[in-house]
Design a protein around this motif. Structure first.
Motif, PDB file in Angstrom:
ATOM      1  N   ASN A  99       0.829  -1.204   0.000  1.00  0.00           N
ATOM      2  CA  ASN A  99       0.000   0.000   0.000  1.00  0.00           C
ATOM      3  C   ASN A  99       0.866   1.258   0.000  1.00  0.00           C
ATOM      4  O   ASN A  99       0.578   2.233  -0.712  1.00  0.00           O
ATOM      5  N   LYS A 100       1.911   1.250   0.798  1.00  0.00           N
ATOM      6  CA  LYS A 100       2.802   2.411   0.872  1.00  0.00           C
ATOM      7  C   LYS A 100       3.528   2.612  -0.460  1.00  0.00           C
ATOM      8  O   LYS A 100       3.711   3.749  -0.914  1.00  0.00           O
ATOM      9  N   PHE A 101       3.924   1.505  -1.082  1.00  0.00           N
ATOM     10  CA  PHE A 101       4.602   1.594  -2.375  1.00  0.00           C
ATOM     11  C   PHE A 101       3.693   2.211  -3.427  1.00  0.00           C
ATOM     12  O   PHE A 101       4.087   3.130  -4.155  1.00  0.00           O
ATOM     13  N   PHE A 102       2.445   1.727  -3.522  1.00  0.00           N
ATOM     14  CA  PHE A 102       1.538   2.237  -4.550  1.00  0.00           C
ATOM     15  C   PHE A 102       1.101   3.676  -4.249  1.00  0.00           C
ATOM     16  O   PHE A 102       0.852   4.446  -5.183  1.00  0.00           O
ATOM     17  N   ASP A 103       0.999   4.046  -2.972  1.00  0.00           N
ATOM     18  CA  ASP A 103       0.698   5.437  -2.637  1.00  0.00           C
ATOM     19  C   ASP A 103       1.830   6.357  -3.073  1.00  0.00           C
ATOM     20  O   ASP A 103       1.589   7.460  -3.595  1.00  0.00           O
ATOM     21  N   GLU A 104       3.075   5.928  -2.850  1.00  0.00           N
ATOM     22  CA  GLU A 104       4.209   6.738  -3.287  1.00  0.00           C
ATOM     23  C   GLU A 104       4.243   6.834  -4.809  1.00  0.00           C
ATOM     24  O   GLU A 104       4.515   7.910  -5.367  1.00  0.00           O
ATOM     25  N   ALA A 105       3.948   5.733  -5.487  1.00  0.00           N
ATOM     26  CA  ALA A 105       3.891   5.754  -6.950  1.00  0.00           C
ATOM     27  C   ALA A 105       2.820   6.733  -7.433  1.00  0.00           C
ATOM     28  O   ALA A 105       3.043   7.496  -8.382  1.00  0.00           O
ATOM     29  N   ALA A 106       1.655   6.722  -6.787  1.00  0.00           N
ATOM     30  CA  ALA A 106       0.569   7.616  -7.179  1.00  0.00           C
ATOM     31  C   ALA A 106       0.986   9.076  -7.031  1.00  0.00           C
ATOM     32  O   ALA A 106       0.706   9.911  -7.911  1.00  0.00           O
ATOM     33  N   MET A 107       1.647   9.416  -5.933  1.00  0.00           N
ATOM     34  CA  MET A 107       2.071  10.792  -5.703  1.00  0.00           C
ATOM     35  C   MET A 107       3.095  11.232  -6.761  1.00  0.00           C
ATOM     36  O   MET A 107       3.004  12.327  -7.318  1.00  0.00           O
ATOM     37  N   LYS A 108       4.067  10.375  -7.038  1.00  0.00           N
ATOM     38  CA  LYS A 108       5.101  10.729  -8.016  1.00  0.00           C
ATOM     39  C   LYS A 108       4.526  10.806  -9.430  1.00  0.00           C
ATOM     40  O   LYS A 108       4.903  11.684 -10.220  1.00  0.00           O
TER      41      LYS A 108
END
Length: 298
Positions: A99-108
């Motif tokens: 979840n943290k990985f995909f949230d960071e991907a979404a922000m970038k």
């Protein structure tokens, strides 16, 4: 396209992320990407002994394979074990890490998108939310199965039971992952795919295998799955649809080492939806209902 350091990288030390290629992820948009149309976030798990720049970008050119099929997509390809014959999932096996990985991907991705479109340094909240809610398609090649299965396991824990109403506006990871494309990657893991494909929202699975006299594990696993899904009347004979959400076939045109750059597009043809235009030489595929509302299992 950008190869950028991630705080939540599956390998490497965050304290050294500016200096470690193992902490990076490729983020790319397909040509003519339109955030206002149905789009998909493609997670790509590369195989053994690979690097993002040398293999995923230059040799396999994964983004080009998505573009050849006319997909309206963003590519998220993390560096797994850097240039090593290693299938371990890294931190993806930690609960909550995906979840943290995909949230960071979404922000970038939102930052990249709005910088290109609006020349702004800070993305709009609506853009961030669009990427955080975007459906996800898992693509695993060869030794990428470790990360792929680890994310699937976490996602299945977050899928609401059939018939229960959703209380959160933000879909869970389990609701976002709509399917998987498995490229000669099933070195075991058949039990994970059986549970994944039979979830209430019927995620699609497209899987292929190649004859390999040295290691026929993918062949045996796929054939076992073929028998299993055929008995449940879930196996597709052509393009997958809502009733038949699993397609398994033997790849006979190319070998294992060239499967991504020369055979990935054949697998993608069975995937429903998320296209600008249907390829002219292909029949129109039946499209799955990708509503967030879970359905009762057939």
């Amino acid at each position: 396209m950008a190869i950028t350091p991630f705080i939540f990288a599956p390998f490497g030390s965050p304290s050294k992320m500016q200096h470690s290629p193992e902490c990076c992820t490729e983020l790319s948009f397909t040509k003519n990407f339109d955030i206002n149309k149905p789009a998909v976030m493609v997670f790509f798990a590369h195989g053994h002994s690979a690097t993002l720049e040398r293999d995923v970008v230059k040799r396999q050119n994964v983004l080009l394979q998505l573009e050849k099929e006319g997909m309206n997509a963003v590519l998220v390809a993390p560096q797994l074990k850097y240039d090593q014959p290693d299938s371990s999932p890294g931190r993806f096996q930690e609960r909550g890490f995906a979840n943290k990985f995909f949230d960071e991907a979404a922000m970038k991705l939102a930052q990249m998108h709005d910088q290109q479109k609006y020349n702004t340094g800070r993305p709009h909240k609506q853009t961030v939310d669009s990427f955080k809610q975007m459906p996800i398609m898992m693509v695993s090649y060869s030794g990428g199965y470790g990360a792929t299965f680890a994310i699937m396991e976490q996602a299945m824990r977050e899928i609401p039971k059939a018939g229960l109403p959703m209380t959160d506006a933000q879909p869970t990871l389990g609701e976002r992952i709509k399917g998987a494309v498995l490229l000669d990657t099933l070195y075991g893991g058949g039990d994970v795919i059986k549970r994944f494909a039979t979830q209430p929202h019927r995620p699609f699975v497209v899987s292929n295998y190649i004859e390999n006299p040295r290691n026929n594990a993918p062949k045996h696993t796929n054939q076992d799955l073929q028998r299993y899904f055929a008995s449940k009347q879930m196996l597709a004979t052509a393009h997958i649809n809502e009733a038949h959400n699993v397609k398994i076939y033997q790849e006979r045109v190319v070998g294992h080492t060239e499967l991504v750059e020369k055979g990935m597009t054949r697998a993608l043809r069975y995937v429903p939806g998320y296209r600008h235009d249907v390829p002219r030489d292909q029949p129109t595929p039946k499209v799955l209902n990708f509503s967030n509302k879970p359905k009762a299992q057939a």
